[in-house]
Design a protein around this motif. Structure first.
Motif, PDB file in Angstrom:
ATOM      1  N   VAL A   1      27.605  33.203 -14.021  1.00  0.00           N
ATOM      2  CA  VAL A   1      26.830  33.316 -12.914  1.00  0.00           C
ATOM      3  C   VAL A   1      27.494  33.890 -12.141  1.00  0.00           C
ATOM      4  O   VAL A   1      26.948  34.581 -10.862  1.00  0.00           O
ATOM      5  CB  VAL A   1      27.066  31.378 -12.906  1.00  0.00           C
ATOM      6  N   ASP A   2      28.588  34.105 -11.726  1.00  0.00           N
ATOM      7  CA  ASP A   2      29.626  34.971 -11.014  1.00  0.00           C
ATOM      8  C   ASP A   2      28.556  36.249 -10.124  1.00  0.00           C
ATOM      9  O   ASP A   2      28.545  36.626  -9.552  1.00  0.00           O
ATOM     10  CB  ASP A   2      30.916  35.319 -11.308  1.00  0.00           C
TER      11      ASP A   2
ATOM     12  N   PHE B   1      24.772  36.417  -8.957  1.00  0.00           N
ATOM     13  CA  PHE B   1      25.579  35.937  -7.434  1.00  0.00           C
ATOM     14  C   PHE B   1      26.511  36.914  -6.511  1.00  0.00           C
ATOM     15  O   PHE B   1      25.954  36.896  -5.810  1.00  0.00           O
ATOM     16  CB  PHE B   1      25.237  34.265  -7.074  1.00  0.00           C
ATOM     17  N   GLU B   2      27.335  37.297  -7.129  1.00  0.00           N
ATOM     18  CA  GLU B   2      27.965  38.764  -6.191  1.00  0.00           C
ATOM     19  C   GLU B   2      27.435  39.574  -6.430  1.00  0.00           C
ATOM     20  O   GLU B   2      27.594  39.927  -5.164  1.00  0.00           O
ATOM     21  CB  GLU B   2      29.504  38.510  -6.778  1.00  0.00           C
TER      22      GLU B   2
ATOM     23  N   SER C   1      25.293  29.211  -2.095  1.00  0.00           N
ATOM     24  CA  SER C   1      26.029  28.184  -2.513  1.00  0.00           C
ATOM     25  C   SER C   1      25.063  27.401  -3.704  1.00  0.00           C
ATOM     26  O   SER C   1      25.679  26.926  -4.893  1.00  0.00           O
ATOM     27  CB  SER C   1      26.890  27.545  -2.024  1.00  0.00           C
TER      28      SER C   1
ATOM     29  N   LYS D   1      23.634  28.938  -7.159  1.00  0.00           N
ATOM     30  CA  LYS D   1      24.768  29.134  -7.445  1.00  0.00           C
ATOM     31  C   LYS D   1      24.696  28.067  -8.358  1.00  0.00           C
ATOM     32  O   LYS D   1      24.918  27.594  -9.969  1.00  0.00           O
ATOM     33  CB  LYS D   1      26.105  29.725  -7.766  1.00  0.00           C
TER      34      LYS D   1
ATOM     35  N   THR E   1      22.290  26.978 -11.080  1.00  0.00           N
ATOM     36  CA  THR E   1      22.597  27.458 -12.260  1.00  0.00           C
ATOM     37  C   THR E   1      23.975  27.258 -12.881  1.00  0.00           C
ATOM     38  O   THR E   1      24.043  28.594 -14.268  1.00  0.00           O
ATOM     39  CB  THR E   1      21.793  29.231 -12.033  1.00  0.00           C
ATOM     40  N   ALA E   2      25.097  27.076 -12.583  1.00  0.00           N
ATOM     41  CA  ALA E   2      26.002  27.153 -13.379  1.00  0.00           C
ATOM     42  C   ALA E   2      25.402  26.531 -14.477  1.00  0.00           C
ATOM     43  O   ALA E   2      26.372  24.901 -14.822  1.00  0.00           O
ATOM     44  CB  ALA E   2      27.288  26.574 -12.094  1.00  0.00           C
TER      45      ALA E   2
ATOM     46  N   TYR F   1      28.248  28.893 -19.114  1.00  0.00           N
ATOM     47  CA  TYR F   1      29.073  29.322 -18.083  1.00  0.00           C
ATOM     48  C   TYR F   1      30.221  28.436 -17.932  1.00  0.00           C
ATOM     49  O   TYR F   1      31.833  29.022 -17.159  1.00  0.00           O
ATOM     50  CB  TYR F   1      27.893  29.761 -16.824  1.00  0.00           C
TER      51      TYR F   1
ATOM     52  N   VAL G   1      30.560  24.725  -8.500  1.00  0.00           N
ATOM     53  CA  VAL G   1      29.924  25.129  -7.753  1.00  0.00           C
ATOM     54  C   VAL G   1      30.308  23.981  -6.137  1.00  0.00           C
ATOM     55  O   VAL G   1      29.847  22.911  -6.300  1.00  0.00           O
ATOM     56  CB  VAL G   1      28.760  25.534  -7.108  1.00  0.00           C
TER      57      VAL G   1
END
Length: 342
Positions: A125-126, A129-130, A177, A180, A183-184, A189, A193
């Motif tokens: 997931v990082d 989003f990143e 955020s 995120k 969806t964590a 994952y 967050v």
């Protein structure tokens, strides 16, 4: 105790729910009035609920692309979503539905995102989003925050184990955020967050899809996009599964373990509401679109052709529900806006 429905549960073509045709009529009537320049209140509160489920959510993403094609992007008063459904909802509200669904085809089929051999982070997931949501396929956050539609996303407070929906406009935490956190995924994952100083994670175990929350908040006509078939029932997790969840995710957190142990019951409650199997508040109409056999996608499906085929099938089904021409419709990968129906 809720009063019994005033009508029988309905199944009309691909539609299920309670008085489902009334939901479709309410949406179409509002659209027609707005097109004619009449935005006077119509006495209805239109809600859209979008289910996630990791890669299964490509189906509800196809439905969201179809709704945008019909010109419904700003039509709903409130939008509720769980897990990957929150991303579908966001790209829908920003009028970037084709860009959003291309994330599944282009980004989520790569080893950077989904790697079963990366056991400590099977789904990254990082990276999503990143790299993807922030750079490769940037989500127009400002457009979502300025939308007339309120966006609610489901999350779980990892400390208390409580599931809740967050009004994305009623917090100081940045929208990305919140998305995120939504969806964590636990286990796949397995990270949290922070939102307003507390650790949150994907809300699917507690709130499979937020139909109850939409009704509690007063939605009168609710369209539900589900990513599982009508006859699906979630099995109760067995001892080995519960033990694995505790070791990998809960780590002794009794509240979180209980949420996992009861996730099948919460799924049944939500699905019974969506399909009109239980009583609903008076005056409430529900229209539910679910997947069919050709659209069967698993949480970790990475075959691009299968994902695309399922999304198109679901999108065409959504168009047929509204009486639109569906057979010639297709998904235009990666375009940065929706397309209103002519």
């Amino acid at each position: 105790m809720l009063d019994p429905p005033t009508v029988n549960p309905s199944t009309i073509g691909p539609l299920h729910g309670v008085n489902s045709s009334a939901v479709i009529a309410a949406i179409k009537e509002r659209r027609a009035r707005w097109q004619a320049g009449n935005r006077e209140p119509d006495g209805r509160k239109l809600g859209l609920v979008i289910e996630g489920g990791a890669m299964r959510a490509v189906c509800s993403a196809g439905g969201a692309v179809a709704l945008a094609h019909l010109g419904f992007t700003d039509l709903f008063d409130e939008l509720y979503a769980t897990s990957a459904g929150a991303m579908n909802a966001s790209y829908f509200l920003s009028n970037q539905p084709e860009l959003g669904i291309s994330v599944y085809f282009d980004s989520c089929t790569t080893r950077s995102f989904l790697n079963p051999l990366r056991v400590w982070k099977v789904i990254d997931v990082d990276y999503l989003f990143e790299q993807v949501v922030s750079r490769d396929k940037p989500l127009d956050v400002n457009k979502i925050l300025s939308s007339r539609t309120k966006l609610f996303v489901a999350v779980i407070d990892k400390r208390s184990g409580a599931g809740t929906v967050i009004d994305t406009k009623a917090t100081n935490t940045p929208l990305l955020s919140i998305l995120k956190a939504a969806t964590a995924l636990p286990v796949l994952y397995n990270r949290t967050v922070d939102i307003d100083g507390r650790p949150f994670m994907d809300g699917g175990l507690a709130i499979p899809f937020p139909i109850e929350q939409a009704l509690v908040n007063g939605c009168t006509d609710v369209l539900v996009l589900l990513t599982r078939p009508e006859d699906h029932y979630t099995d109760a997790p067995g001892w080995a599964s519960r033990r694995m969840f505790d070791l990998i995710c809960a780590r002794g957190n009794a509240n979180l373990n209980q949420i996992y142990s009861l996730c099948h019951e919460r799924s049944r409650v939500a699905r019974d509401l969506a399909f009109g199997r239980v009583a609903t508040p008076p005056g409430v109409n529900i229209a539910t679109i679910c997947t069919d056999e050709p659209e069967t996608i698993q949480r970790t499906t990475s075959n691009r052709a299968l994902l695309r085929s399922a999304a198109i099938s679901y999108g065409r089904k959504t168009l047929r529900v509204f009486g639109a021409n569906a057979e010639a419709w297709d998904i235009r990968d990666g375009e940065n806006k929706g397309s209103n129906a002519k």
